[in-house]
Design a protein around this motif. Structure first.
Motif, mmCIF file in Angstrom:
data_model
loop_
_atom_site.group_PDB
_atom_site.id
_atom_site.type_symbol
_atom_site.label_atom_id
_atom_site.label_comp_id
_atom_site.label_asym_id
_atom_site.label_seq_id
_atom_site.Cartn_x
_atom_site.Cartn_y
_atom_site.Cartn_z
ATOM 1 N N GLY A 75 0.806 -1.212 0.000
ATOM 2 C CA GLY A 75 0.000 0.000 0.000
ATOM 3 C C GLY A 75 0.840 1.264 0.000
ATOM 4 O O GLY A 75 0.519 2.244 -0.691
ATOM 5 N N THR A 76 1.943 1.256 0.740
ATOM 6 C CA THR A 76 2.789 2.444 0.846
ATOM 7 C C THR A 76 3.554 2.711 -0.437
ATOM 8 O O THR A 76 3.570 3.835 -0.954
ATOM 9 N N PHE A 77 4.177 1.682 -0.988
ATOM 10 C CA PHE A 77 5.109 1.916 -2.087
ATOM 11 C C PHE A 77 4.475 1.824 -3.469
ATOM 12 O O PHE A 77 5.022 2.387 -4.419
ATOM 13 N N SER A 78 3.351 1.152 -3.601
ATOM 14 C CA SER A 78 2.665 1.187 -4.900
ATOM 15 C C SER A 78 2.219 2.613 -5.196
ATOM 16 O O SER A 78 2.352 3.115 -6.324
ATOM 17 N N THR A 79 1.721 3.295 -4.178
ATOM 18 C CA THR A 79 1.268 4.676 -4.350
ATOM 19 C C THR A 79 2.452 5.628 -4.521
ATOM 20 O O THR A 79 2.428 6.520 -5.383
ATOM 21 N N LEU A 80 3.510 5.451 -3.713
ATOM 22 C CA LEU A 80 4.659 6.352 -3.782
ATOM 23 C C LEU A 80 5.391 6.232 -5.113
ATOM 24 O O LEU A 80 5.718 7.248 -5.745
ATOM 25 N N TYR A 81 5.656 5.008 -5.553
ATOM 26 C CA TYR A 81 6.372 4.815 -6.812
ATOM 27 C C TYR A 81 5.564 5.377 -7.979
ATOM 28 O O TYR A 81 6.122 5.995 -8.898
ATOM 29 N N TRP A 82 4.250 5.147 -7.975
ATOM 30 C CA TRP A 82 3.423 5.683 -9.068
ATOM 31 C C TRP A 82 3.423 7.203 -9.036
ATOM 32 O O TRP A 82 3.575 7.862 -10.068
ATOM 33 N N ALA A 83 3.295 7.776 -7.842
ATOM 34 C CA ALA A 83 3.183 9.227 -7.714
ATOM 35 C C ALA A 83 4.468 9.939 -8.121
ATOM 36 O O ALA A 83 4.411 11.048 -8.672
ATOM 37 N N ILE A 91 8.167 17.256 -2.840
ATOM 38 C CA ILE A 91 6.737 17.192 -2.513
ATOM 39 C C ILE A 91 6.398 15.833 -1.908
ATOM 40 O O ILE A 91 5.627 15.733 -0.944
ATOM 41 N N ALA A 92 6.998 14.773 -2.454
ATOM 42 C CA ALA A 92 6.757 13.426 -1.921
ATOM 43 C C ALA A 92 7.208 13.341 -0.465
ATOM 44 O O ALA A 92 6.539 12.727 0.372
ATOM 45 N N ALA A 93 8.352 13.962 -0.151
ATOM 46 C CA ALA A 93 8.857 13.946 1.226
ATOM 47 C C ALA A 93 7.931 14.700 2.167
ATOM 48 O O ALA A 93 7.674 14.264 3.295
ATOM 49 N N VAL A 140 6.389 23.514 -7.968
ATOM 50 C CA VAL A 140 5.085 22.890 -8.162
ATOM 51 C C VAL A 140 4.536 23.251 -9.543
ATOM 52 O O VAL A 140 4.455 24.423 -9.897
ATOM 53 N N GLU A 141 4.214 22.234 -10.316
ATOM 54 C CA GLU A 141 3.523 22.416 -11.589
ATOM 55 C C GLU A 141 2.202 21.656 -11.488
ATOM 56 O O GLU A 141 2.165 20.447 -11.636
ATOM 57 N N VAL A 142 1.153 22.393 -11.216
ATOM 58 C CA VAL A 142 -0.132 21.763 -10.933
ATOM 59 C C VAL A 142 -0.746 21.215 -12.215
ATOM 60 O O VAL A 142 -0.842 21.904 -13.227
ATOM 61 N N SER A 143 -1.132 19.954 -12.159
ATOM 62 C CA SER A 143 -1.845 19.299 -13.252
ATOM 63 C C SER A 143 -2.729 18.232 -12.634
ATOM 64 O O SER A 143 -2.653 17.966 -11.429
ATOM 65 N N LEU A 144 -3.556 17.610 -13.433
ATOM 66 C CA LEU A 144 -4.444 16.563 -12.925
ATOM 67 C C LEU A 144 -3.635 15.410 -12.341
ATOM 68 O O LEU A 144 -3.934 14.929 -11.243
ATOM 69 N N PHE A 145 -2.586 14.985 -13.054
ATOM 70 C CA PHE A 145 -1.788 13.860 -12.563
ATOM 71 C C PHE A 145 -0.956 14.257 -11.347
ATOM 72 O O PHE A 145 -0.674 13.427 -10.485
ATOM 73 N N LEU A 148 -3.421 13.946 -8.554
ATOM 74 C CA LEU A 148 -3.654 12.524 -8.275
ATOM 75 C C LEU A 148 -2.457 11.906 -7.565
ATOM 76 O O LEU A 148 -2.612 11.085 -6.656
ATOM 77 N N GLY A 149 -1.249 12.319 -7.967
ATOM 78 C CA GLY A 149 -0.041 11.821 -7.318
ATOM 79 C C GLY A 149 0.005 12.194 -5.843
ATOM 80 O O GLY A 149 0.337 11.370 -4.992
ATOM 81 N N CYS A 150 -0.357 13.441 -5.537
ATOM 82 C CA CYS A 150 -0.382 13.893 -4.139
ATOM 83 C C CYS A 150 -1.407 13.097 -3.332
ATOM 84 O O CYS A 150 -1.128 12.680 -2.190
ATOM 85 N N ILE A 151 -2.581 12.878 -3.914
ATOM 86 C CA ILE A 151 -3.629 12.111 -3.223
ATOM 87 C C ILE A 151 -3.171 10.676 -2.981
ATOM 88 O O ILE A 151 -3.382 10.107 -1.898
ATOM 89 N N MET A 152 -2.497 10.084 -3.978
ATOM 90 C CA MET A 152 -2.038 8.704 -3.838
ATOM 91 C C MET A 152 -0.993 8.567 -2.732
ATOM 92 O O MET A 152 -0.986 7.576 -1.987
ATOM 93 N N ILE A 153 -0.111 9.558 -2.604
ATOM 94 C CA ILE A 153 0.885 9.496 -1.527
ATOM 95 C C ILE A 153 0.202 9.540 -0.168
ATOM 96 O O ILE A 153 0.580 8.812 0.760
#
Length: 308
Positions: A75-83, A91-93, A140-145, A148-153
């Motif tokens: 759960g932790t790393f599937s989301t982090l790696y994708w994001a 931002i991930a940190a 920060v370059e805001v886009s849909l992905f 989504l990446g922020c939400i997934m993290i």
């Protein structure tokens, strides 16, 4: 030993966000590379622990290990790696630093465990410190992905927090088993789940995995990030509490900043300096009860020696 292990873990984890980013930027499929990382690290560690007589094969068939691997690793790393395909490592940190806060919230709301005001305040103060520390270098370059990446993290941090609390709950059932062996098996389960996810979602090109950056990233994450870092983390959870080891998410950005200053002569802004102080205050508040107990034991021991 606990403090040394904690600092070593922070040093290791302080470099893993960047190592993940290097591998992904080199073209390594995120789910496949994450699955390979944890499965291989888990297998090597587990074989080593069996050879030392600290684990048995029956551990592979315990459902507790599967559930722990589902939360802590899959759960932790599937989301982090994708994001990290769409979100910067900074931002991930920052988003990952919500982990200790989520652990306390889950403890109080679901497990009904009372958390001290100092611990709650410390978590929020430490999180603010991470934001202040990284803010000058975050773009920060805001886009849909990106969104989504922020939400997934954040979803990944919920999985991480749940996995930490669950692993602490079930550890007494494995009192005769080394925490390193427990970590190895949960990594094997999590890594296998990530590879299954990759099978259905990614096209793996062997050429992309054989580049220098991809191979070096994978080897570093297997040996240093997983075999060393995650084993130390699991040991600290067993020896202390779920929140204390998770505060590496506050310390690691500090270490990354220090390395930048020391190795690359990077300039630290006044805002980052305030962030450093804020993080230290937050860490002290989170662990204030443990520090008081340690000081009390030291004073008691000193008085006992003087009375003799």
């Amino acid at each position: 030993m606990v403090i040394f292990s904690y600092l070593l873990m922070c040093m290791i984890f302080g470099t893993t966000f960047l190592a993940i980013k290097v591998g992904i930027d080199a073209g390594a499929p995120p789910f496949f590379s994450a699955g390979l990382r944890f499965l291989l690290a888990g297998i090597i560690l587990f074989i080593w622990m069996i050879w030392r007589g600290r684990a048995s094969v029956s551990l592979l068939f315990r459902k507790e290990m599967m559930f722990t691997g589902m939360g802590l690793t899959f759960g932790t790393f599937s989301t982090l790696y994708w994001a990290e395909q769409y979100v910067s490592s900074g931002i991930a940190a920052v988003l990952s630093a919500t982990g200790p806060i989520m652990i306390l919230l889950l403890q109080t709301s679901i497990l009904r465990q009372k958390a001290s005001i100092a611990s709650m305040s410390g978590c929020f103060i430490g999180f603010i410190g991470v934001i202040l520390l990284l803010l000058p270098s975050v773009s920060v370059e805001v886009s849909l992905f990106w969104m989504l990446g922020c939400i997934m993290i954040l979803i990944g941090e919920v999985c991480y927090s749940s996995g930490v609390l669950y692993s602490k709950h079930v550890m007494p059932r494995f009192a005769d088993t080394s925490p390193i062996a427990l970590n190895a098996v949960q990594m094997m389960y999590g890594g296998a789940m990530l590879l299954v996810l990759s099978l259905f979602t990614e096209h793996v090109h062997i050429g992309a995995l054989l580049t220098l950056h991809a191979v070096s990233s994978l080897l570093y994450l297997i040996v240093v990030g997983s075999m060393m870092g995650h084993s130390i983390f699991y040991w600290l959870v067993a020896k202390t509490n779920p929140v204390f080891p998770s505060t590496w998410l506050y310390i690691s950005p500090l270490i990354a900043l220090g390395l930048g200053v020391f190795l690359y002569n990077e300039v630290v802004s006044w805002l980052a300096g305030i962030g450093v102080i804020t993080i230290i205050v937050g860490i002290v508040l989170v662990n204030i009860d443990a520090l008081r107990q340690a000081i009390g034991k030291s004073e008691g021991a000193l008085e006992g020696m003087q009375s003799k």
